[in-house]
Design an enzyme around this catalytic site. Sequence first.
Site: not given
Lengths: 70, 221
Positions: B196, B194, B87
């Site tokens: 994560e 994302h 990002c």
Amino acid sequence: MPREGILDPEGAAIRDAARRLGFDAIEEARSGRVVVLEVADSAGEATIADLVDRLLVNPLIEECRWERIE
Amino acid sequence: MSAEVAVIRFPGTNGDRDCMKALKIIGADPRIVWHEDCDLSTASAVVVPGGFSYGDYLWPGRIARASHVMNRLRDFAASGRPVLGICNGFQILVEAGLLQGAFLRNATRRFVCRSVELGVAQSDLFTRGVAAEINLPVAHGYGCYFLPPREHQLALDEGRILFTYQQDGFDNGSTGRIAGILGEKRNVLGMMPHPERAVDSRLSGGAAGREIFESMIGGRR
């Protein structure tokens, strides 16, 4: 300023908002940024050009004009 | 021995804790590296997390390019070890010159926060064992990735476009629906989604992101 032909969503939003306010004459808007620098007299044009290139402008998508004001 | 992974934190970074957690879950040894500290020498991989570094001043990622850690990160990338930018981290890698292209505001003019379907290409380093289609969350307002036609074609020819947004109604305006791209040496990956935020199958985001981290640290886990 965004280069000709590069997507400019902020400009489009400004154009649309202007029309909503009744400014029908506004056909297109483009939006960029202004940076004002206070520069020592000793700095030459090459220094400014270098800074513009390395920090202030992305030449891939933007074009830029700068001038020195006394 | 578990792999040491440096997670770089700038003022305004907010994805660092999630990245730490994701890396711990897969058994790596992550540590936060403040952008002024610079020491990446012992790391086996570097993650540049998302957020709003320097308040997105000028434009996202731009101020971070002048940060102390950037020269070290360029050296690190030149050593061939993996660098993953997520990002705002992707935007920072672009601004640092580690990846090509530029970012614009989403073509829709809206911040987008949702799960998206991604097509996944093969990379030994980042997508080993990852399915050909996965879902990952995105959250960005400045995610329109622009790549000039010649660079786009080259990236296609070289198989460097690792993630593409599928035709499911999601379109932030990115060239060729690119969601993630490798650098020319294939060890630097920038991606808008994302991973994560998708490491625990008990949560709604799924666990597809986990495999990306696992692939990145590979046998060093």
